[in-house]
Design a protein around this motif. Structure first.
Motif, PDB file in Angstrom:
ATOM      1  N   ARG A   5       0.851  -1.184   0.000  1.00  0.00           N
ATOM      2  CA  ARG A   5       0.000   0.000   0.000  1.00  0.00           C
ATOM      3  C   ARG A   5       0.886   1.232   0.000  1.00  0.00           C
ATOM      4  O   ARG A   5       1.957   1.240   0.583  1.00  0.00           O
ATOM      5  CB  ARG A   5      -0.897   0.013   1.244  1.00  0.00           C
ATOM      6  CG  ARG A   5      -1.994  -1.068   1.230  1.00  0.00           C
ATOM      7  CD  ARG A   5      -3.086  -0.762   0.227  1.00  0.00           C
ATOM      8  NE  ARG A   5      -4.116  -1.772   0.237  1.00  0.00           N
ATOM      9  CZ  ARG A   5      -5.246  -1.675   0.930  1.00  0.00           C
ATOM     10  NH1 ARG A   5      -5.467  -0.633   1.680  1.00  0.00           N
ATOM     11  NH2 ARG A   5      -6.150  -2.622   0.874  1.00  0.00           N
ATOM     12  N   ARG A  48      -5.468  -1.854   8.884  1.00  0.00           N
ATOM     13  CA  ARG A  48      -4.571  -1.051   8.057  1.00  0.00           C
ATOM     14  C   ARG A  48      -4.726   0.423   8.422  1.00  0.00           C
ATOM     15  O   ARG A  48      -5.791   0.851   8.878  1.00  0.00           O
ATOM     16  CB  ARG A  48      -4.887  -1.227   6.574  1.00  0.00           C
ATOM     17  CG  ARG A  48      -4.860  -2.668   6.062  1.00  0.00           C
ATOM     18  CD  ARG A  48      -5.363  -2.680   4.627  1.00  0.00           C
ATOM     19  NE  ARG A  48      -5.566  -4.013   4.090  1.00  0.00           N
ATOM     20  CZ  ARG A  48      -4.677  -4.678   3.373  1.00  0.00           C
ATOM     21  NH1 ARG A  48      -3.503  -4.131   3.109  1.00  0.00           N
ATOM     22  NH2 ARG A  48      -4.941  -5.885   2.905  1.00  0.00           N
ATOM     23  N   THR A  56       2.645   0.880   3.554  1.00  0.00           N
ATOM     24  CA  THR A  56       2.727  -0.399   4.254  1.00  0.00           C
ATOM     25  C   THR A  56       2.987  -1.517   3.249  1.00  0.00           C
ATOM     26  O   THR A  56       2.741  -1.365   2.054  1.00  0.00           O
ATOM     27  CB  THR A  56       1.415  -0.719   5.008  1.00  0.00           C
ATOM     28  OG1 THR A  56       0.327  -0.801   4.076  1.00  0.00           O
ATOM     29  CG2 THR A  56       1.114   0.316   6.078  1.00  0.00           C
ATOM     30  N   VAL A  67       1.289  -6.360   8.855  1.00  0.00           N
ATOM     31  CA  VAL A  67       1.164  -5.134   8.073  1.00  0.00           C
ATOM     32  C   VAL A  67       2.331  -4.252   8.507  1.00  0.00           C
ATOM     33  O   VAL A  67       2.321  -3.678   9.600  1.00  0.00           O
ATOM     34  CB  VAL A  67      -0.187  -4.439   8.313  1.00  0.00           C
ATOM     35  CG1 VAL A  67      -0.272  -3.155   7.483  1.00  0.00           C
ATOM     36  CG2 VAL A  67      -1.340  -5.369   7.953  1.00  0.00           C
TER      37      VAL A  67
END
Length: 307
Positions: A5, A48, A56, A67
């Motif tokens: 991410r 998250r 991440t 994560v």
């Protein structure tokens, strides 16, 4: 499969490994499927960051996922599946190592913990993912010793830390009459004001949310471990600044364990906890008051029924 991410894209070989060893290590992790969000039945996604600007990378292991936040060199959250009917006891190893899927420089490795009172605190507890077949248990036990699953904690083994380490056992025993499975989410509370030490900002608080099925419905309880120094904020800040200037570890305090509303964990961490705040089994009067209860023993844990 490694999911990323944000703009994080870097993946370079570990300089301490030969090319052949690096490929073998990457291959050995390629079959890890990680946390399954439907392990309990209702979908409970990985926690998250809600801020899309926070980078991440999701690292799957055996029966758990991390994560990871490269900017902090620590995990933002972890998620482990516990099957109480299949748990197996295995011998402990202490073979801490880097995860080759993330550059070594972006992980808090042994230099952070060397010659000081800081422990490599497991986020996913070693015993929790060790269930299933022989090969699964061996892999799960080994997987928990990646630096991506560690965070610095004071090595003082007092009642507060004993409570923290025993919460999964307590909750599993509590849930055994309903559904012998737990999903446990754990991580540090990563704040900009955390004291710096050897290139890592040391978290002062940690959080844990346990999810399970009770009476056919998703249920959750939440906890915070605080290792902040037992000093006034002003004195503590000055002591931490002095320690950082001298290159010493921050003057952390005794462990204090609290039961808290799940929504408060989401607020202090900036994580999306999905359906878990709505499944909170903290008694309604404590939820309404946003009450934090310091735990002195497991008998202090309150688990109510849904109204």
């Amino acid at each position: 499969m490694i999911e990323r991410r944000g703009s994080y894209r870097c993946m370079t070989p570990s300089p301490d490994l030969t090319p052949d060893a690096e490929v073998l290590t990457l291959e050995s992790l390629s079959n890890r499927t990680g946390y399954n969000e439907q392990f309990l039945g209702p979908a409970v996604p990985l926690p998250r960051p809600t801020d899309p600007g926070i980078e991440t990378v999701v690292l799957p292991y055996t029966h758990f996922s991390v994560v990871f936040r490269p900017d902090r060199r620590l995990a933002a959250s972890t998620a482990v599946m516990i099957d109480g009917q299949k748990l197996i006891e295995v011998d402990r190893t202490n073979d801490w190592r880097f995860d080759p899927r993330v550059p070594d420089a972006q992980q808090a490795g042994d230099p952070v913990y060397k010659n000081n009172p800081l422990d490599k605190g497991h986020l996913v507890r070693r015993l929790d993912p060790v269930w299933g077949t022989g090969s699964e248990t061996t892999a799960a036990n080994s997987d928990t010793f990646h630096y991506t699953n560690a965070a610095p904690q004071m090595d003082v083994f007092n009642q507060g830390k004993q409570l923290w380490q025993g919460l999964e056992d307590f909750l599993l025993n509590h849930a055994k009459n309903f559904h012998r499975k737990l999903s446990v989410f754990t991580g540090p509370v990563l704040e900009d004001t955390d004291p710096p030490y050897r290139g890592v900002k040391v978290p002062l608080r940690f959080w844990k949310v346990a999810a399970f099925m009770q009476d056919g419905e998703l249920a959750a309880t939440a906890y915070v471990l605080d290792q902040s120094p037992d000093l006034s904020h002003e004195v503590a800040a000055r002591a931490m600044a002095d320690a950082a200037q001298a290159g010493d570890p921050p003057p952390l305090g005794a462990f204090r364990t609290f039961q808290v509303p799940v929504a408060d964990v989401a607020e202090i961490t900036g994580l999306d906890l999905g359906p878990l705040p709505g499944a909170d089994r903290l008694p309604s009067h404590m939820l309404a008051a946003r009450q934090w209860t310091r735990l002195e023993g497991f008998e202090d844990i309150a688990v109510g029924t849904r109204d």
